[in-house]
Structures are given as C-alpha cells and as structure tokens.
Write an enzyme that holds these catalytic residues in place. Structure first.
Site, PDB file in Angstrom:
ATOM      1  N   GLY A   1       0.819  -1.198   0.000  1.00  0.00           N
ATOM      2  CA  GLY A   1       0.000   0.000   0.000  1.00  0.00           C
ATOM      3  C   GLY A   1       0.853   1.248   0.000  1.00  0.00           C
ATOM      4  O   GLY A   1       1.946   1.274   0.571  1.00  0.00           O
ATOM      5  N   ASN A   2       0.360   2.277  -0.683  1.00  0.00           N
ATOM      6  CA  ASN A   2       1.071   3.545  -0.728  1.00  0.00           C
ATOM      7  C   ASN A   2       0.105   4.635  -1.154  1.00  0.00           C
ATOM      8  O   ASN A   2      -0.888   4.383  -1.820  1.00  0.00           O
ATOM      9  CB  ASN A   2       2.262   3.468  -1.697  1.00  0.00           C
ATOM     10  CG  ASN A   2       1.922   2.700  -2.979  1.00  0.00           C
ATOM     11  OD1 ASN A   2       1.132   3.176  -3.792  1.00  0.00           O
ATOM     12  ND2 ASN A   2       2.505   1.535  -3.149  1.00  0.00           N
TER      13      ASN A   2
ATOM     14  N   SER B   1       9.815   3.444  -0.650  1.00  0.00           N
ATOM     15  CA  SER B   1       9.606   1.996  -0.771  1.00  0.00           C
ATOM     16  C   SER B   1      10.028   1.274   0.496  1.00  0.00           C
ATOM     17  O   SER B   1      11.116   1.514   1.023  1.00  0.00           O
ATOM     18  CB  SER B   1      10.432   1.472  -1.948  1.00  0.00           C
ATOM     19  OG  SER B   1      10.300   0.080  -2.074  1.00  0.00           O
TER      20      SER B   1
ATOM     21  N   SER C   1       8.357   4.592  -3.780  1.00  0.00           N
ATOM     22  CA  SER C   1       7.561   3.369  -3.894  1.00  0.00           C
ATOM     23  C   SER C   1       7.772   2.736  -5.258  1.00  0.00           C
ATOM     24  O   SER C   1       7.819   3.423  -6.280  1.00  0.00           O
ATOM     25  CB  SER C   1       6.080   3.710  -3.726  1.00  0.00           C
ATOM     26  OG  SER C   1       5.293   2.662  -4.219  1.00  0.00           O
TER      27      SER C   1
ATOM     28  N   HIS D   1      -3.071   3.242  -3.188  1.00  0.00           N
ATOM     29  CA  HIS D   1      -3.046   1.844  -3.615  1.00  0.00           C
ATOM     30  C   HIS D   1      -2.947   0.983  -2.377  1.00  0.00           C
ATOM     31  O   HIS D   1      -2.119   1.242  -1.495  1.00  0.00           O
ATOM     32  CB  HIS D   1      -1.837   1.612  -4.533  1.00  0.00           C
ATOM     33  CG  HIS D   1      -1.587   0.177  -4.854  1.00  0.00           C
ATOM     34  ND1 HIS D   1      -2.570  -0.655  -5.350  1.00  0.00           N
ATOM     35  CD2 HIS D   1      -0.473  -0.598  -4.757  1.00  0.00           C
ATOM     36  CE1 HIS D   1      -2.065  -1.865  -5.547  1.00  0.00           C
ATOM     37  NE2 HIS D   1      -0.800  -1.859  -5.186  1.00  0.00           N
TER      38      HIS D   1
ATOM     39  N   HIS E   1      -3.655  -3.367  -0.797  1.00  0.00           N
ATOM     40  CA  HIS E   1      -4.052  -4.755  -1.039  1.00  0.00           C
ATOM     41  C   HIS E   1      -5.136  -5.116  -0.028  1.00  0.00           C
ATOM     42  O   HIS E   1      -5.107  -6.191   0.551  1.00  0.00           O
ATOM     43  CB  HIS E   1      -2.847  -5.697  -0.892  1.00  0.00           C
ATOM     44  CG  HIS E   1      -1.832  -5.596  -1.995  1.00  0.00           C
ATOM     45  ND1 HIS E   1      -0.959  -6.610  -2.309  1.00  0.00           N
ATOM     46  CD2 HIS E   1      -1.574  -4.604  -2.882  1.00  0.00           C
ATOM     47  CE1 HIS E   1      -0.180  -6.230  -3.314  1.00  0.00           C
ATOM     48  NE2 HIS E   1      -0.530  -5.023  -3.678  1.00  0.00           N
TER      49      HIS E   1
ATOM     50  N   ASP F   1     -23.811   5.649  -3.298  1.00  0.00           N
ATOM     51  CA  ASP F   1     -23.439   6.953  -2.726  1.00  0.00           C
ATOM     52  C   ASP F   1     -22.050   7.405  -3.172  1.00  0.00           C
ATOM     53  O   ASP F   1     -21.749   8.603  -3.148  1.00  0.00           O
ATOM     54  CB  ASP F   1     -23.445   6.885  -1.186  1.00  0.00           C
ATOM     55  CG  ASP F   1     -24.847   7.082  -0.610  1.00  0.00           C
ATOM     56  OD1 ASP F   1     -25.729   7.618  -1.304  1.00  0.00           O
ATOM     57  OD2 ASP F   1     -25.055   6.690   0.565  1.00  0.00           O
TER      58      ASP F   1
ATOM     59  N   HIS G   1      -4.434  -8.450  -9.080  1.00  0.00           N
ATOM     60  CA  HIS G   1      -3.571  -7.623  -8.268  1.00  0.00           C
ATOM     61  C   HIS G   1      -4.383  -7.022  -7.105  1.00  0.00           C
ATOM     62  O   HIS G   1      -4.584  -7.707  -6.105  1.00  0.00           O
ATOM     63  CB  HIS G   1      -2.925  -6.559  -9.171  1.00  0.00           C
ATOM     64  CG  HIS G   1      -1.886  -5.711  -8.526  1.00  0.00           C
ATOM     65  ND1 HIS G   1      -1.025  -4.912  -9.246  1.00  0.00           N
ATOM     66  CD2 HIS G   1      -1.586  -5.503  -7.228  1.00  0.00           C
ATOM     67  CE1 HIS G   1      -0.224  -4.270  -8.408  1.00  0.00           C
ATOM     68  NE2 HIS G   1      -0.544  -4.616  -7.186  1.00  0.00           N
TER      69      HIS G   1
ATOM     70  N   TYR H   1     -26.799  16.448   0.885  1.00  0.00           N
ATOM     71  CA  TYR H   1     -26.117  15.714   1.940  1.00  0.00           C
ATOM     72  C   TYR H   1     -25.001  16.568   2.521  1.00  0.00           C
ATOM     73  O   TYR H   1     -24.313  17.268   1.799  1.00  0.00           O
ATOM     74  CB  TYR H   1     -25.554  14.419   1.359  1.00  0.00           C
ATOM     75  CG  TYR H   1     -24.977  13.487   2.370  1.00  0.00           C
ATOM     76  CD1 TYR H   1     -25.774  12.552   3.025  1.00  0.00           C
ATOM     77  CD2 TYR H   1     -23.629  13.541   2.686  1.00  0.00           C
ATOM     78  CE1 TYR H   1     -25.245  11.683   3.954  1.00  0.00           C
ATOM     79  CE2 TYR H   1     -23.092  12.680   3.618  1.00  0.00           C
ATOM     80  CZ  TYR H   1     -23.902  11.754   4.244  1.00  0.00           C
ATOM     81  OH  TYR H   1     -23.365  10.903   5.181  1.00  0.00           O
TER      82      TYR H   1
END
Lengths: 239, 239, 239, 239
Positions: free
Chosen positions: B28-29, B49, B78, B99, B101, B124, B175, B233
């Site tokens: 994740g990044n 990274s 990254s 990003h 997982h 929504d 992925h 809203y």
C-alpha cells in the site's frame, strides 16, 4: 437549548452506533421523540447531516416537529429525516429510531431477502422473521424518496399485520436496516441485535439452514419468556 | 524541505491507510500532487519503498516531477511510482492516489470480477460498478510493468467512457485496488469506502445477489443526492 | 545463560506470533538456530511447551542440539521440537521456523488443498502455490509422529523439487501451516504473510477463482522484482 | 458471604467469556459447583440474570443447591439455571459450565449439524465430533423448557455413550453451545476452543471438507498426547 434530556439521549444513541461498529464513516443516524415535546407538540431530535461522530455535541442535534419544521438547530438535519418522521407518525408506540449500514444486515437487504428465524438468539428479540420492505418504484423515488422509504416500511407492516413492538426493525431492499424501540437506547440495542442476528443467519446459511427454520413452539417460547406477561428474564420483571 | 504542506498531506494519507487496516505490512502507498508545484512544474510526493508506517517522517517522502525525476528525497520512491505518475498524467482532475491490497477489494480483483452496484452504500460513492482493468500481457509486463499497470487503467476508462470523478477507483485483475480523489485525504476515503463496498458485495453474493443489482433509478438518485448539482447531503452544499 | 542473542530473537518471534493473532491459546511455536552454536555445534532455541506467551522469559526457552539433546533449559521443549529439528537438518539455508494454527491457513490445511497463486500479494512472497504435505499414515504416526511430520514436508520438497527459500512455508494436511526464513523474524513475517495469502485466496474462492490462477508471467515478475538479482523493492538492494 | 472462593472463580469465568468475545450483550453465563459446599451439600454459584458484565460483583452471584433452592443471593439467577443444575446432576465429573451464543458454534447449532473433526486443533480438545442435541419437542418446551434443555443433552450423551470429560461440550439444535470442565476456568477454555474449532470447521467447509474428516489414527494420537496417560504436552505431566 430546548429539551436537553432528549438531546442527551439522542446524542448518546448516535455515539453508541459508532462505538459498536454499526456505522461506517457518517453512514447511520439515530433520533428520538418526546411526545409531550413543547406546548404539547411532539418534538423529534435527530443527528445533523454529515457531521463526524467524534466531534458531535448536544447543540448540534436538530429539533423538528412531526412535519419536519425545524424548531431549533443551526445545522441541516440528517438527509434521512423524512423516513424517521413518517415512522414516528405511523408507529406511535416507538420513542427512538436507528438507521445504519451495518455489514450483515445490509448484506441481507442487498440480497433482497428477509432474515428467517433460525435460532433462539433471533427469537429472543424478533417475533418472526426480520421483514423486507420492497424496493421503491421510479415514481416513488422521484416523488419523495426519503419519505417514501418510510412509507414502504409502514405499508409492509400494515399488509403483513406486523406489530412494531414485536418486530422492532426492518430491512429496506437494496439499502440497509432500520431499527426502533421505546427509547433511543432501545433502538440502539435492537440495531445491534439485528446485526448479530443477521450475522448468525448468514453464517448458518453457508452451512445449509434448515428449510423451516426454528420450530415455532421454540421461537414463541423464547420470545414470550423475555417479553410476554410472564417474562422470567432480567431483574426488573416479576416472575 | 520543499512543499511541506503536500508532504504533510501525503504522510497523513499513508498513516491513515495503515490505521484503517487497509494496508498489511508495507503493501500500500499514497501519493499527492501539487499542480503548481515548483516554478509551475507539477510535483508529486509519494511514500518511500519498504519503509514501515510506524517510523515514516515527512522528510522520508520522495518528491518527483510528472516524468518521475526525483526532485527531493534521499530514499527510493515506492516501486509503484510509475503507475501513480501515469494516472496523474491521464486524470488531471485528481489530486491524490491510494493503492492498497485491502482484503475484500483484492479478493474481487483476484477473482477478475468488477464489483456490481448492489446497494445504496455503493451508489453513494461510485456511479456504476467498480470496474476491472485487464491482466497485463506478457509483453506489457516485460516492457514496463508498473507504468503499464497505469496504462491498462487509463485504457479501460477511455474505452468505457468512465469519468474518474464519478468512478473514483478501480480493480486491477489479479492484483488489487487503486483509488483516487481531489486530495490525498479524499483518495483515502475512497479507498476505505471501496473496501467496505467490496465487503458488502462479497457478503451479498453469498446470499445470492439480485441478477440486475440495484435498480438504476435508485442508484442514480443516491449518487446525485450526494454529488449532483442539487446535493442535499452534508453541511457545505446549498439545498 | 548460553546464546543470549539467539534466545532474544526466538523469544521475540514467539511473542510476535501471539501479538499478530496467529496463535490461539498456546497453539504455535517459534524456534531459531545458531549454526555456529557452541564449540561449532549448531544449537536450536525453541519455545517451552504449554507456557503462556504473556509470562515467557528468555531463560524459559530450551536449547538443544540438532539431535534434540537438551543443552540448557529447565522446562520441557515444545512438543513439536522434532519437526523443527528435522527441518533444520533438511533445509540448511533456514535460520528460523514458525508453526501456528492460524485461521485461514489451517482451513486450507484441513481441506487438504494447496493454496493456488491467485494474485500478486501471493507472488511477492511465494514462488508458486503454497504446497500441501500429505496426511501421515498410521505407521508414520505410531513410529514417530512429530519427527515424521517434518519428514513428509522434506519428502514433498524433494519430490516436487521445491526450493525452501523460494517457497518459505507449507501446509500439513489435516493439521496446520509451518513457515520459515533466514532468521526467526523472517519466519514470523512469512507465517503472517502466509495467513494473509490464505485469507485472500479463501475470499477469492467464494467469488469463483480463475481456473488457472495468476498468469505465470505476472507471478514470476512480481517474485523476481522482490527477490531476484535485479530486485527493485525496499531500500537495501541496488537497482 | 458464603463460599468466597467459588464466587471468585465463577465471577472470573463470567468476565472471561465477555472479554474473549464469546458473549454478546448479556447472552451467556458461567457457573461452578463446590461439591462439598455447605455442610456437605453441593452448592452451585451462577451469574445473575440480565446483569451487565461490566458491573458484576462477587456478591451479585447467586448460590443454589442442586435442586435450585436459593442458598444466598438477592438477585434472580440466570434464566438458564435449570440446564446447569441438570448437567451437574448428570455429569458429576464436572466442576464448571459455560453457556454462550458465540458466533460460529451457534451457526453450527442453528444449522442443526454436529461439528466433524477436521483437524488436529479439534482433536487436541474433543475426542470425536462436537455432538448435536436435538430440538426440544413442543411438550418438552411446555413442560419445563430450561430443565429439558439439559435433559436432551444428558440423553444424547447416554445414547451415544459419550464421556463428558473427553467431549467437553455440545451444541443444542437451533440454540447455541454449552461447554464444561473440571473447573469454571476449564469450562471457559473449552468454550473458547469450541468456538475456534467451529470457526476452523466453518472455514474448511467453504473450501470443501474431506468427506471422512481427519483420519482416526491422527485424531486419536493428538487427543492421547494431550490427555492420555502418556501425555507429552505442557510442563505438568511426566513424559
């Protein structure tokens, strides 16, 4: 600030649904009604729209009458207000309403399936299945979406002769659950139990649920021992 | 240290995806872009990274231009940088990318299935299904795997005439998900909602999802009441 | 107290598997080996049997040689010691072993199914499926159950020409996973990732996993970019 | 206050089932028995009905004899008291009982399926499947629902020649699990393990469980190495 006690109860109910993990982001809202209200006019307190739970204060809540006219409050009320109002008008027995998008109850709602009574956990709180209110038609959406969400719930209860005290919640097809109770705190308890019932039923489905669910004689016994005139549960009722 | 405000926003976004349970280990990044940047040249800030979230500091972030040339930063960016860069070049409307997982969104990606719109929670936030970008071919992998991951996303949005503002995320087959928004904080919110939408849809599938999903008239009404010109809203938009 | 550094690493690994939720009750154990050990004799440190994680101290660990003779320690070693010893003898490349009954990896083991490679999360850590070692026969159980658990793993790796560095873990049919690595900390990381891979694959199965899994050209690219000679991930390897 | 040690053990057991997440709301209760009790009369201590776990004190517990006559206590005992009493009368080997509506065990109970032995985690604690006691008939419900819940469990164990020491728990069809042990703390441990076993079996089912489950020679070996006369697990038994 008007009706501080009602505000306190409704604020607490909103914080509880967040603490219990029933609300994700700002999905979900709780309201309460004081049927004596102001000068004999019933008053509803409801969560403001889109305000994070973490910083909500009693004065942020919005007070309205049963027609939705704002009585006190600087913020816009929850966008679901008209559903709450319709339910208070239709179900005079109830004093609080909770709406969430909680995970398992919402899954049943999205699958457009009522939750069958498969065990005594369910039977302790709901007398019969958790019913499913129909998807709104295009004209119901266009006309008044939020109020008509309440209207399809009320129509379902009338058509199926359901008692909102014995059936303290409902799923709206393609949407999510609503639950209610005598007070805002009761509504929270029923929303929480509805989620657990939905979770247990979901887990049971995966193993193959019995076609007829829990036999009625067991389900009814459980409901009556908790809610009937001869209730034997808890400390506050006489044996 | 250049662009401290952008660095602060991107650091916060990276910490949020960890806190929200969207990132496992260092999967994740998050990144953000300042379109004015330095001397009018747009500048991206991105997570370094393989650095643990617990100890990441603003100065650990890496600044690059839109071609990936490092402008400031001692650490390697990254390994997914080239995907972020391509998306910023293709989608000039967006200001942040996340990003992860995350569990349920990744499961849909691994199953190579877009997420159908099954309820109002989804409607929504996403106008239509969460789309699925194709698996990369062997030559796309060999040529420039990371950049081509962005390229298959961009191609999908062009071919399906999708608006990255109305569809703020995507699954990459085999992925995991990417999500974006106007700011890094918006991108985090969309990544979090995408995971919850994926979770609800997964739970619904197990109960048997309706073949046609949520009717379009309901889905569209929900999306428009939150994002359309007449949005009702929250507190910041006029009724 | 001999080998305090090895003891510290192994204690930390045991506490980590508890903290990460990989061990329920006292299921699970971690060990490490110092191949220089004492007077050139390799020494293993392993968790004592049935001691709660909360109160475990460095001096509670048990030191043995590769044949299981106790070198130092007042407590009985983990009842799984002989599996660890056999794996250290067979896989001289590894420096730590972790055994857990973690939820999703154990479910695959109980279903007697290897975990197919369905996505890049898996491909980043395992080069190919997570393999399944066979159920022990009645005579293997009777002869030396614990040692033979290691023997079926070693046999599987030999027969399938698997490299324990590229495939840092295994499922034992009807039992649970074992994972290993260059150090006890690496073994913990692989046990944790194995659980997440198992969880993602389980979620994917429910949606219908692609028959052939992740294409080899993607899987291999991901594995090589993290572990191959041209690795581009993290801060410690040259581009 | 009579029997303070028994009260302390039972209070702790009740708090543990809440802390372990086995009890939702006030579902669930734990009891213990002192077989010497008062003047040689066995005495049971049990949770009061409907009292929140957070505020429960030793003096809130209710002491009764084996016939349910209250010996000490101002509050009403758990509404499940008569099930506990019947089990203590039928199974003199046990010293504590725990009842919960824990998620996965309850799902198996609601599906009216015993839990097959699919792995060594199960075999370490239960010698054979976790059995399923039948739904009560209408007349059993009407006659004495709570006591008859215990009676169907006792009948099942007699009919299937089950040893309550080797099979320390049961599912009641359409209801939920009961577990027991030598002490209230043992009963909690078995209730917790039963939930984990139920969870693992549920996960395994979804992947396709082997038709015959874990081979008996493995299951029996695991059970015997923990509980048999030659037990090799933990620190307190001789090898």
């Amino acid at each position: 600030m008007l009706l501080p006690e009602l505000r306190a109860q409704v604020l607490h109910a909103n914080l509880e649904i967040a603490r219990l993990g029933l609300a994700v982001h700002t999905f979900g809202n709780a309201s309460g009604i004081d049927s004596n209200g102001i000068d004999g006019r019933p008053i509803i307190a409801i969560k403001p729209s889109g305000v994070p739970y973490a910083t909500m204060r009693p004065e942020d809540l919005v007070l309205t009458d049963l027609d939705g006219s704002i009585v006190e409050g600087a913020l816009r009320p929850s966008s679901d207000l008209d559903t709450h109002l319709l339910l208070y008008r239709e179900f005079p027995q109830i004093g609080g309403i909770v709406h969430t998008h909680s995970e398992f109850a919402t899954a049943w709602a999205q699958a457009c399936r009522p939750i069958p009574c498969l065990g005594t956990t369910h039977a302790d709180y709901f007398h019969g299945p958790v019913p499913l209110a129909a998807q709104l038609t295009a004209s119901e959406v266009e006309d008044a979406y939020v109020r008509n969400t309440g209207a399809v719930i009320a129509r379902l209860f009338r058509e199926q002769h359901l008692d909102p005290v014995a059936v303290p919640g409902v799923l709206v097809a393609g949407h999510a659950p609503f639950a209610w109770g005598k007070t805002p705190a009761d509504a929270v308890e029923h929303a929480d139990l509805l989620e657990y019932i939905a979770r247990l039923a979901w887990r049971t489905e995966a193993l193959g649920a019995p076609a007829n669910g829990l036999p009625f004689h067991v389900a009814d016994h459980h409901y009556q021992r908790k809610h009937g005139p001869k209730a034997t549960y808890g400390q506050t009722k006489s044996r």
